[in-house]
Design a protein around this motif. Structure first.
Motif, PDB file in Angstrom:
ATOM      1  N   GLU A  41      92.496  59.403 -10.414  1.00 22.04           N
ATOM      2  CA  GLU A  41      93.793  59.902  -9.960  1.00 22.04           C
ATOM      3  C   GLU A  41      94.093  61.290 -10.519  1.00 22.04           C
ATOM      4  N   LEU A  42      93.843  61.489 -11.802  1.00 22.16           N
ATOM      5  CA  LEU A  42      94.164  62.741 -12.476  1.00 22.16           C
ATOM      6  C   LEU A  42      93.094  63.809 -12.283  1.00 22.16           C
ATOM      7  N   GLY A  43      91.870  63.367 -12.084  1.00 19.04           N
ATOM      8  CA  GLY A  43      90.741  64.290 -11.990  1.00 19.04           C
ATOM      9  C   GLY A  43      89.945  64.245 -13.278  1.00 19.04           C
ATOM     10  N   GLU A  44      88.652  64.283 -13.148  1.00 23.13           N
ATOM     11  CA  GLU A  44      87.780  64.238 -14.330  1.00 23.13           C
ATOM     12  C   GLU A  44      88.097  65.412 -15.254  1.00 23.13           C
ATOM     13  N   GLY A  45      88.077  65.133 -16.513  1.00 17.97           N
ATOM     14  CA  GLY A  45      88.342  66.167 -17.505  1.00 17.97           C
ATOM     15  C   GLY A  45      89.814  66.326 -17.864  1.00 17.97           C
ATOM     16  N   VAL A  46      90.715  65.737 -17.052  1.00 18.15           N
ATOM     17  CA  VAL A  46      92.141  65.809 -17.350  1.00 18.15           C
ATOM     18  C   VAL A  46      92.481  64.613 -18.245  1.00 18.15           C
ATOM     19  N   PRO A  47      92.978  64.877 -19.441  1.00 21.27           N
ATOM     20  CA  PRO A  47      93.269  63.757 -20.346  1.00 21.27           C
ATOM     21  C   PRO A  47      94.436  62.899 -19.841  1.00 21.27           C
ATOM     22  N   ILE A  48      94.368  61.628 -20.174  1.00 20.62           N
ATOM     23  CA  ILE A  48      95.448  60.693 -19.848  1.00 20.62           C
ATOM     24  C   ILE A  48      96.509  60.862 -20.922  1.00 20.62           C
ATOM     25  N   THR A  49      97.693  61.263 -20.519  1.00 20.52           N
ATOM     26  CA  THR A  49      98.763  61.487 -21.493  1.00 20.52           C
ATOM     27  C   THR A  49      99.306  60.147 -21.983  1.00 20.52           C
ATOM     28  N   TRP A  50      99.977  60.215 -23.107  1.00 21.45           N
ATOM     29  CA  TRP A  50     100.598  59.020 -23.666  1.00 21.45           C
ATOM     30  C   TRP A  50     101.646  58.466 -22.700  1.00 21.45           C
ATOM     31  N   GLY A  51     102.438  59.347 -22.120  1.00 18.33           N
ATOM     32  CA  GLY A  51     103.456  58.910 -21.165  1.00 18.33           C
ATOM     33  C   GLY A  51     102.848  58.220 -19.956  1.00 18.33           C
ATOM     34  N   ARG A  52     101.747  58.773 -19.445  1.00 15.26           N
ATOM     35  CA  ARG A  52     101.081  58.168 -18.277  1.00 15.26           C
ATOM     36  C   ARG A  52     100.477  56.821 -18.643  1.00 15.26           C
ATOM     37  N   PHE A  53      99.881  56.722 -19.826  1.00 12.59           N
ATOM     38  CA  PHE A  53      99.324  55.448 -20.281  1.00 12.59           C
ATOM     39  C   PHE A  53     100.425  54.393 -20.393  1.00 12.59           C
ATOM     40  N   LYS A  54     101.539  54.761 -21.041  1.00 11.86           N
ATOM     41  CA  LYS A  54     102.637  53.799 -21.216  1.00 11.86           C
ATOM     42  C   LYS A  54     103.155  53.314 -19.869  1.00 11.86           C
ATOM     43  N   GLN A  55     103.304  54.241 -18.926  1.00 14.76           N
ATOM     44  CA  GLN A  55     103.807  53.848 -17.610  1.00 14.76           C
ATOM     45  C   GLN A  55     102.837  52.898 -16.909  1.00 14.76           C
ATOM     46  N   ALA A  56     101.553  53.190 -16.978  1.00 13.70           N
ATOM     47  CA  ALA A  56     100.548  52.314 -16.365  1.00 13.70           C
ATOM     48  C   ALA A  56     100.573  50.940 -17.035  1.00 13.70           C
ATOM     49  N   PHE A  57     100.711  50.920 -18.345  1.00 12.56           N
ATOM     50  CA  PHE A  57     100.748  49.658 -19.089  1.00 12.56           C
ATOM     51  C   PHE A  57     101.978  48.842 -18.696  1.00 12.56           C
ATOM     52  N   LEU A  58     103.136  49.492 -18.668  1.00 11.88           N
ATOM     53  CA  LEU A  58     104.370  48.797 -18.283  1.00 11.88           C
ATOM     54  C   LEU A  58     104.276  48.264 -16.860  1.00 11.88           C
ATOM     55  N   ASP A  59     103.755  49.085 -15.959  1.00  9.88           N
ATOM     56  CA  ASP A  59     103.631  48.665 -14.564  1.00  9.88           C
ATOM     57  C   ASP A  59     102.739  47.438 -14.436  1.00  9.88           C
ATOM     58  N   ARG A  60     101.719  47.355 -15.254  1.00  7.17           N
ATOM     59  CA  ARG A  60     100.780  46.226 -15.166  1.00  7.17           C
ATOM     60  C   ARG A  60     101.326  44.964 -15.810  1.00  7.17           C
ATOM     61  N   PHE A  61     101.973  45.089 -16.959  1.00  7.74           N
ATOM     62  CA  PHE A  61     102.333  43.901 -17.730  1.00  7.74           C
ATOM     63  C   PHE A  61     103.804  43.522 -17.681  1.00  7.74           C
ATOM     64  N   PHE A  62     104.641  44.361 -17.067  1.00  7.98           N
ATOM     65  CA  PHE A  62     106.062  44.048 -16.923  1.00  7.98           C
ATOM     66  C   PHE A  62     106.455  44.324 -15.475  1.00  7.98           C
ATOM     67  N   SER A  63     107.020  43.317 -14.816  1.00  3.55           N
ATOM     68  CA  SER A  63     107.401  43.473 -13.413  1.00  3.55           C
ATOM     69  C   SER A  63     108.447  44.583 -13.270  1.00  3.55           C
ATOM     70  N   GLN A  64     108.526  45.115 -12.073  1.00  2.79           N
ATOM     71  CA  GLN A  64     109.506  46.172 -11.789  1.00  2.79           C
ATOM     72  C   GLN A  64     110.924  45.658 -12.036  1.00  2.79           C
ATOM     73  N   GLU A  65     111.176  44.405 -11.672  1.00  5.07           N
ATOM     74  CA  GLU A  65     112.502  43.810 -11.878  1.00  5.07           C
ATOM     75  C   GLU A  65     112.825  43.733 -13.366  1.00  5.07           C
ATOM     76  N   PHE A  66     111.839  43.335 -14.160  1.00  3.01           N
ATOM     77  CA  PHE A  66     112.029  43.248 -15.617  1.00  3.01           C
ATOM     78  C   PHE A  66     112.336  44.631 -16.186  1.00  3.01           C
ATOM     79  N   GLN A  67     111.556  45.639 -15.768  1.00  4.92           N
ATOM     80  CA  GLN A  67     111.768  46.999 -16.258  1.00  4.92           C
ATOM     81  C   GLN A  67     113.147  47.515 -15.868  1.00  4.92           C
ATOM     82  N   GLU A  68     113.560  47.244 -14.637  1.00  6.09           N
ATOM     83  CA  GLU A  68     114.876  47.694 -14.174  1.00  6.09           C
ATOM     84  C   GLU A  68     116.004  47.002 -14.931  1.00  6.09           C
ATOM     85  N   ALA A  69     115.817  45.708 -15.215  1.00  4.87           N
ATOM     86  CA  ALA A  69     116.828  44.971 -15.980  1.00  4.87           C
ATOM     87  C   ALA A  69     116.960  45.552 -17.387  1.00  4.87           C
ATOM     88  N   ARG A  70     115.828  45.853 -18.003  1.00  3.66           N
ATOM     89  CA  ARG A  70     115.853  46.446 -19.347  1.00  3.66           C
ATOM     90  C   ARG A  70     116.468  47.849 -19.315  1.00  3.66           C
TER      91      ARG A  70
END
Length: 165
Positions: A41-70
């Protein structure tokens, strides 16, 4: 993890590397494939930022409804009857789900200050503290001072009602 990262002055790259090292079981399996997808998605050689990692992690392990409620809980959060330390802990925990509401340190401190008990808030507003950690420290000191003054006042009231023999 973020508390450790702050203490170690980690870069974004280090945060991602250290956090992913701590993943186990399903999270570790997820990261094996997610890392490849993010690099595509980012392109080879482009580092994965901490913010992008956290968002991907939240999206995978916490439902959108859960995130919105929080995020709503964070938006509506006020100190109420909690201690400043408890309010700060919940503030930090919920803020991960609503980082868009506090995009920088000044807005984070302002949001925290607005949620403080009015008596504490009135002591801090004139100081214009715009660093979250400093604000929590000062709010805690104000709270402790108010508690000590209340105890002293209660003791005085008790002593005033007792005849001296």
């Amino acid at each position: 993890m973020e508390k450790i990262f702050t203490a170690l002055f980690c870069t974004d790259d280090q945060k991602v590397e250290y956090a992913t090292y701590m993943l186990v079981d399903a999270a570790d399996d997820w990261w094996y494939y997610a890392r490849e997808l993010l690099h595509q998605e980012l392109g080879e050689g482009v580092p994965i930022t901490w913010g992008r990692f956290k968002q991907a992690f939240l999206d995978r392990f916490f439902s959108q409804e859960f995130q919105e409620a929080r995020a709503r809980q964070f938006d509506e959060l006020v100190q109420g009857t909690m201690t400043v330390k408890r309010y700060a802990a919940i503030f930090v925990e919920l803020s991960h789900f609503a980082s868009y509401l506090i995009p920088n340190e000044v807005k984070k401190a302002a949001k925290f200050e607005r949620g403080l008990h009015p008596r504490i808030q009135s002591c801090l507003i004139p100081l214009r503290i715009r660093n979250f950690t400093d604000l929590v420290t000062r709010a805690t000191l104000v709270e402790e001072d108010m508690r000590a003054n209340a105890e002293l006042s209660n003791k005085k009231k008790l002593n005033d009602g007792v005849p001296i023999t």
